[in-house]
Design a protein around this motif. Sequence first.
Motif, mmCIF file in Angstrom:
data_model
loop_
_atom_site.group_PDB
_atom_site.id
_atom_site.type_symbol
_atom_site.label_atom_id
_atom_site.label_comp_id
_atom_site.label_asym_id
_atom_site.label_seq_id
_atom_site.Cartn_x
_atom_site.Cartn_y
_atom_site.Cartn_z
ATOM 1 N N SER A 67 5.527 -3.835 4.807
ATOM 2 C CA SER A 67 5.993 -4.663 3.694
ATOM 3 C C SER A 67 6.908 -5.754 4.241
ATOM 4 O O SER A 67 7.542 -5.575 5.285
ATOM 5 C CB SER A 67 6.759 -3.769 2.706
ATOM 6 O OG SER A 67 7.732 -4.495 2.006
ATOM 7 N N THR A 70 11.839 -2.147 5.378
ATOM 8 C CA THR A 70 10.582 -1.628 5.912
ATOM 9 C C THR A 70 10.285 -2.229 7.292
ATOM 10 O O THR A 70 9.781 -1.538 8.175
ATOM 11 C CB THR A 70 9.417 -1.895 4.952
ATOM 12 O OG1 THR A 70 9.355 -3.293 4.663
ATOM 13 C CG2 THR A 70 9.584 -1.128 3.661
ATOM 14 N N ASP A 84 1.933 -8.311 1.767
ATOM 15 C CA ASP A 84 2.679 -8.406 0.520
ATOM 16 C C ASP A 84 2.308 -7.294 -0.457
ATOM 17 O O ASP A 84 3.121 -6.899 -1.275
ATOM 18 C CB ASP A 84 2.462 -9.780 -0.128
ATOM 19 C CG ASP A 84 3.578 -10.110 -1.104
ATOM 20 O OD1 ASP A 84 4.750 -10.164 -0.666
ATOM 21 O OD2 ASP A 84 3.294 -10.262 -2.299
ATOM 22 N N LEU A 140 2.145 -4.318 0.081
ATOM 23 C CA LEU A 140 2.981 -3.152 0.358
ATOM 24 C C LEU A 140 4.420 -3.314 -0.142
ATOM 25 O O LEU A 140 5.225 -2.394 -0.013
ATOM 26 C CB LEU A 140 3.008 -2.872 1.870
ATOM 27 C CG LEU A 140 1.705 -2.367 2.469
ATOM 28 C CD1 LEU A 140 1.801 -2.332 3.992
ATOM 29 C CD2 LEU A 140 1.351 -0.990 1.919
ATOM 30 N N ARG A 141 4.728 -4.469 -0.718
ATOM 31 C CA ARG A 141 6.085 -4.709 -1.226
ATOM 32 C C ARG A 141 6.402 -3.728 -2.359
ATOM 33 O O ARG A 141 5.517 -3.344 -3.128
ATOM 34 C CB ARG A 141 6.190 -6.150 -1.748
ATOM 35 C CG ARG A 141 7.591 -6.559 -2.172
ATOM 36 C CD ARG A 141 7.585 -7.958 -2.757
ATOM 37 N NE ARG A 141 7.200 -8.964 -1.777
ATOM 38 C CZ ARG A 141 8.059 -9.592 -0.988
ATOM 39 N NH1 ARG A 141 9.339 -9.304 -1.050
ATOM 40 N NH2 ARG A 141 7.624 -10.502 -0.140
ATOM 41 N N THR A 144 6.225 1.253 4.197
ATOM 42 C CA THR A 144 6.402 0.636 2.897
ATOM 43 C C THR A 144 7.527 1.340 2.145
ATOM 44 O O THR A 144 8.384 1.987 2.749
ATOM 45 C CB THR A 144 5.055 0.637 2.129
ATOM 46 O OG1 THR A 144 5.209 -0.104 0.930
ATOM 47 C CG2 THR A 144 4.556 2.033 1.839
#
Length: 199
Positions: free
Chosen positions: A56, A61, A83, A85-86, A151
Amino acid sequence: MFVIVRHGNTFAAGEAPRRIGARTDLPLTEAGQAQAEALGRLFVARGWHFGRALVSPLQRTRLTARLILAAQPGSPPEPELCDWLREVDHGPDEDKDEAMVLARIGADALQAWDSAALAPPGWTVDAPARRAAWQRLFAGPPLDRPTLVVTSNGAARFALQAEGLDGLPPQLKLPTGGYGVVRRGEHGRLVVEGWGLRP
């Protein structure tokens, strides 16, 4: 094999935890860094040498991934920023302590989030897009070495909602500094071999 890691601690011992999401980019505490380093040592001890690393964009992270990969022998992969995994956006509950969040949404809504990834009112999650991203990752061509994915808790839970997974745990939540393992089993089926594991 996919090793899915939740970042280390972002709150100091004795500090009341808050609901931190995509809009609050906290660093790791010293304890969180130690958790990441312990994961790095554990993964090397298990012989897991990563061929790919996804992370992320949030600093908690990215540092967790960097510390894990620092333990890898040779030349570890450069983390790929993803993104999707944000962490989720907690809307009106962002940066609020857990008691306030619980008072607003109720225990049933929080349980539905932890057990079924059903977002409480006001949170921005886009569950279908997150499930599809995990599905694409798992459906990719098999690599000869494991893939590391670092993440947050909100994003990690959707890995377990990808189609065709066996061995699902009762809770979707990963603890800070914890990890899960998803492996290809017989006939290409994906199997959750562990979830919520710690060094």
